[in-house]
Write a protein that holds these residues in place. Structure first.
Motif, PDB file in Angstrom:
ATOM      1  N   ARG A  58      11.539  19.196 -15.269  1.00  0.00           N
ATOM      2  CA  ARG A  58      12.984  19.929 -15.411  1.00  0.00           C
ATOM      3  C   ARG A  58      12.775  21.467 -14.169  1.00  0.00           C
ATOM      4  O   ARG A  58      11.583  22.137 -14.277  1.00  0.00           O
ATOM      5  CB  ARG A  58      13.219  20.631 -16.743  1.00  0.00           C
ATOM      6  N   LEU A  64      22.182  15.291 -13.469  1.00  0.00           N
ATOM      7  CA  LEU A  64      22.382  14.978 -14.563  1.00  0.00           C
ATOM      8  C   LEU A  64      23.126  13.843 -14.531  1.00  0.00           C
ATOM      9  O   LEU A  64      24.439  13.939 -13.519  1.00  0.00           O
ATOM     10  CB  LEU A  64      23.047  15.224 -16.059  1.00  0.00           C
ATOM     11  N   SER A  67      27.432  14.462 -13.495  1.00  0.00           N
ATOM     12  CA  SER A  67      27.132  15.866 -13.099  1.00  0.00           C
ATOM     13  C   SER A  67      27.396  16.269 -11.695  1.00  0.00           C
ATOM     14  O   SER A  67      26.344  16.151 -11.012  1.00  0.00           O
ATOM     15  CB  SER A  67      26.619  16.187 -14.221  1.00  0.00           C
ATOM     16  N   ARG A 126      29.878  18.967 -22.262  1.00  0.00           N
ATOM     17  CA  ARG A 126      29.610  19.689 -20.615  1.00  0.00           C
ATOM     18  C   ARG A 126      29.018  19.475 -19.304  1.00  0.00           C
ATOM     19  O   ARG A 126      29.595  18.131 -18.976  1.00  0.00           O
ATOM     20  CB  ARG A 126      28.063  19.332 -21.406  1.00  0.00           C
ATOM     21  N   ALA A 129      24.321  21.667 -15.396  1.00  0.00           N
ATOM     22  CA  ALA A 129      23.595  22.213 -16.705  1.00  0.00           C
ATOM     23  C   ALA A 129      23.124  23.676 -15.469  1.00  0.00           C
ATOM     24  O   ALA A 129      23.752  23.358 -14.479  1.00  0.00           O
ATOM     25  CB  ALA A 129      22.400  21.361 -16.459  1.00  0.00           C
ATOM     26  N   ARG A 135      20.252  30.060 -15.088  1.00  0.00           N
ATOM     27  CA  ARG A 135      19.907  29.519 -16.967  1.00  0.00           C
ATOM     28  C   ARG A 135      19.570  30.788 -17.570  1.00  0.00           C
ATOM     29  O   ARG A 135      19.909  31.042 -18.564  1.00  0.00           O
ATOM     30  CB  ARG A 135      18.912  28.331 -17.151  1.00  0.00           C
ATOM     31  N   LEU A 244      20.634  24.871 -26.293  1.00  0.00           N
ATOM     32  CA  LEU A 244      20.199  24.078 -26.847  1.00  0.00           C
ATOM     33  C   LEU A 244      21.607  23.209 -25.618  1.00  0.00           C
ATOM     34  O   LEU A 244      20.606  22.597 -24.534  1.00  0.00           O
ATOM     35  CB  LEU A 244      20.633  22.749 -27.512  1.00  0.00           C
ATOM     36  N   ASP A 245      22.739  24.023 -25.533  1.00  0.00           N
ATOM     37  CA  ASP A 245      23.966  23.464 -24.124  1.00  0.00           C
ATOM     38  C   ASP A 245      22.915  23.488 -22.809  1.00  0.00           C
ATOM     39  O   ASP A 245      22.974  23.343 -22.157  1.00  0.00           O
ATOM     40  CB  ASP A 245      25.015  23.452 -24.506  1.00  0.00           C
ATOM     41  N   ARG A 248      18.638  21.684 -22.832  1.00  0.00           N
ATOM     42  CA  ARG A 248      19.060  20.840 -22.532  1.00  0.00           C
ATOM     43  C   ARG A 248      17.212  19.780 -21.810  1.00  0.00           C
ATOM     44  O   ARG A 248      17.496  19.527 -20.892  1.00  0.00           O
ATOM     45  CB  ARG A 248      20.116  20.012 -20.962  1.00  0.00           C
ATOM     46  N   GLU A 250      15.323  16.828 -22.714  1.00  0.00           N
ATOM     47  CA  GLU A 250      15.192  15.753 -22.976  1.00  0.00           C
ATOM     48  C   GLU A 250      14.704  15.081 -24.139  1.00  0.00           C
ATOM     49  O   GLU A 250      14.992  13.711 -24.156  1.00  0.00           O
ATOM     50  CB  GLU A 250      14.174  14.560 -21.606  1.00  0.00           C
ATOM     51  N   GLU A 281      23.467  15.551 -29.669  1.00  0.00           N
ATOM     52  CA  GLU A 281      25.132  16.325 -27.950  1.00  0.00           C
ATOM     53  C   GLU A 281      24.062  14.978 -26.987  1.00  0.00           C
ATOM     54  O   GLU A 281      23.981  15.625 -26.188  1.00  0.00           O
ATOM     55  CB  GLU A 281      24.529  16.997 -28.211  1.00  0.00           C
ATOM     56  N   ILE A 283      20.795  14.264 -26.939  1.00  0.00           N
ATOM     57  CA  ILE A 283      19.294  14.453 -26.798  1.00  0.00           C
ATOM     58  C   ILE A 283      18.804  13.430 -27.680  1.00  0.00           C
ATOM     59  O   ILE A 283      19.232  13.351 -29.183  1.00  0.00           O
ATOM     60  CB  ILE A 283      19.358  15.395 -26.778  1.00  0.00           C
TER      61      ILE A 283
END
Ligand code: URA
Ligand code: SF4
Ligand code: URA
Length: 328
Positions: A58, A64, A67, A126, A129, A135, A244-245, A248, A250, A281, A283
């Motif tokens: 990460r 993703l 995106s 979504r 990210a 973040r 969680l959004d 994100r 894995e 969602e 995941i």
């Protein structure tokens, strides 16, 4: 993680001790004698900390699928702050199989909590990210909201709100029910007895507690550690949805019935749900026994419950491409 080789060595030792303790509890010590420790952790002290972060970790990962690459608005030219990335997070050589046993449910038909949470500000659709400092900052905004939250009766008896611990860029997230006594006192999740067991489980997976993300369904302690009421979860869930959004992960490990019930919108029993992949969602979610439940087991069943938990964690490790600590 740490700046000095000595800290790394201390950490390595801690992980090793945690691993051995858990394996011993499982009655699996004989496996250790066969030279079974995770390669990275068992190697000579000078080796493991030098391992470079590998793709798939990460914060290093490509965006993703589907995106567009979007730089975080607040830091267009800055690389993300080096997230904690350990040798254990080496990417799997080949992609693991798509897991999701549970078909995605129609949003209108299920998860009323979810639909409402979305209406309250959690984005269901979504976007890209948020990476790096953006973040961290976005999570801090939610954390600050939680600190001031009075949306349910749990505010009355709380000492501290309990938001999260660990790495916001983690590939793996553990979700529990709600703070206990020590968590309420310290403001950090899973620091009491259940947390110590959780840390041993994490250590057994070849990971450090600082490289996973840990949080709860409700952010304030229910009195006497009772299960949170439906309206309390309802009030608090938008925070988790938003968390969680942003993170994100894995893979999500849902610890115990409350987290599982909430994430999967089900009242099915843990016996039916655990040990199989589900989805929240998009995941992959693996339900397993809550560490407090393990600690409450009578001597006749504790070993079997731990063995089931470890079997569940092996599924998680396989999915993340982590080397199992035992080898044939
Ligand atoms: N149990 C939980 O579910 N969460 C904590 O943070 C501690 C104990
Ligand atoms: Fe707010 Fe959640 Fe605490 Fe209730 S449990 S007061 S909704 S933060
Ligand atoms: N009930 C829970 O709340 N958690 C478990 O893990 C099992 C039963």
């Amino acid at each position: 993680m740490s700046d000095s080789p000595r800290d790394d060595l201390t950490e390595l030792t801690r992980a090793l001790i945690a691993h051995v303790a858990w394996q011993r509890d499982l009655g699996a010590v004989e496996l250790l004698r066969e030279g079974s420790l995770p390669a990275a952790r068992a190697a000579a002290p000078e080796a493991p900390v030098e391992a470079p972060p590998l793709e798939g970790a990460r914060g290093e990962a490509p965006p993703l699928e589907g995106s567009p690459v979007a730089a975080p608005p607040s830091a267009p030219s800055q690389p993300p702050p080096a997230p904690v990335v350990a040798p254990g997070y080496a990417a799997a050589p080949s992609a693991p199989p798509p897991p999701v046993a549970r078909p995605p449910a129609s949003p209108a038909a299920v998860r009323p909590l979810f639909v409402e949470a979305a209406a309250q500000g959690a984005a269901r659709a979504r976007g890209p990210a948020l990476e790096g400092p953006a973040r961290v900052a976005a999570l801090q905004v939610i954390h600050d909201e939680v600190k001031g939250c009075t949306a349910c009766r749990l505010v009355q008896k709380r000492t501290n709100t309990v938001f999260s611990r660990g790495n916001p860029f983690a590939r793996l997230c553990f979700i529990g029910e709600g703070p206990g006594e020590q968590e309420d006192r310290t403001g950090s999740p899973f620091v009491g007895p259940a947390g110590q067991l959780l840390d041993r489980i994490i250590g057994s997976m070849g990971l450090d507690r600082e490289e996973v993300y840990v949080c709860n369904v409700v952010k304030c302690r229910p009195p006497y550690n009772r299960t949170p009421e439906a309206d309390e979860m309802h009030a608090c869930s938008p925070f988790l949805v938003r968390q969680l959004d942003l993170v994100r992960p894995e893979v999500i490990v849902a610890l115990g019935r409350t987290a599982v019930g909430f994430l999967l919108d089900t009242k099915d029993s843990m016996t039916r749900l655990r040990g199989r992949w589900h989805s929240y969602e998009g995941i992959p979610v693996l339900p397993t026994w809550h560490p407090s439940y393990i600690l409450r087991q009578p001597p006749e069943t504790v070993k079997a419950t731990k063995a089931e938990t470890w079997a569940d964690m092996k599924l998680v490790m396989a999915r993340l491409g982590l080397q199992p600590p035992t080898r044939p």
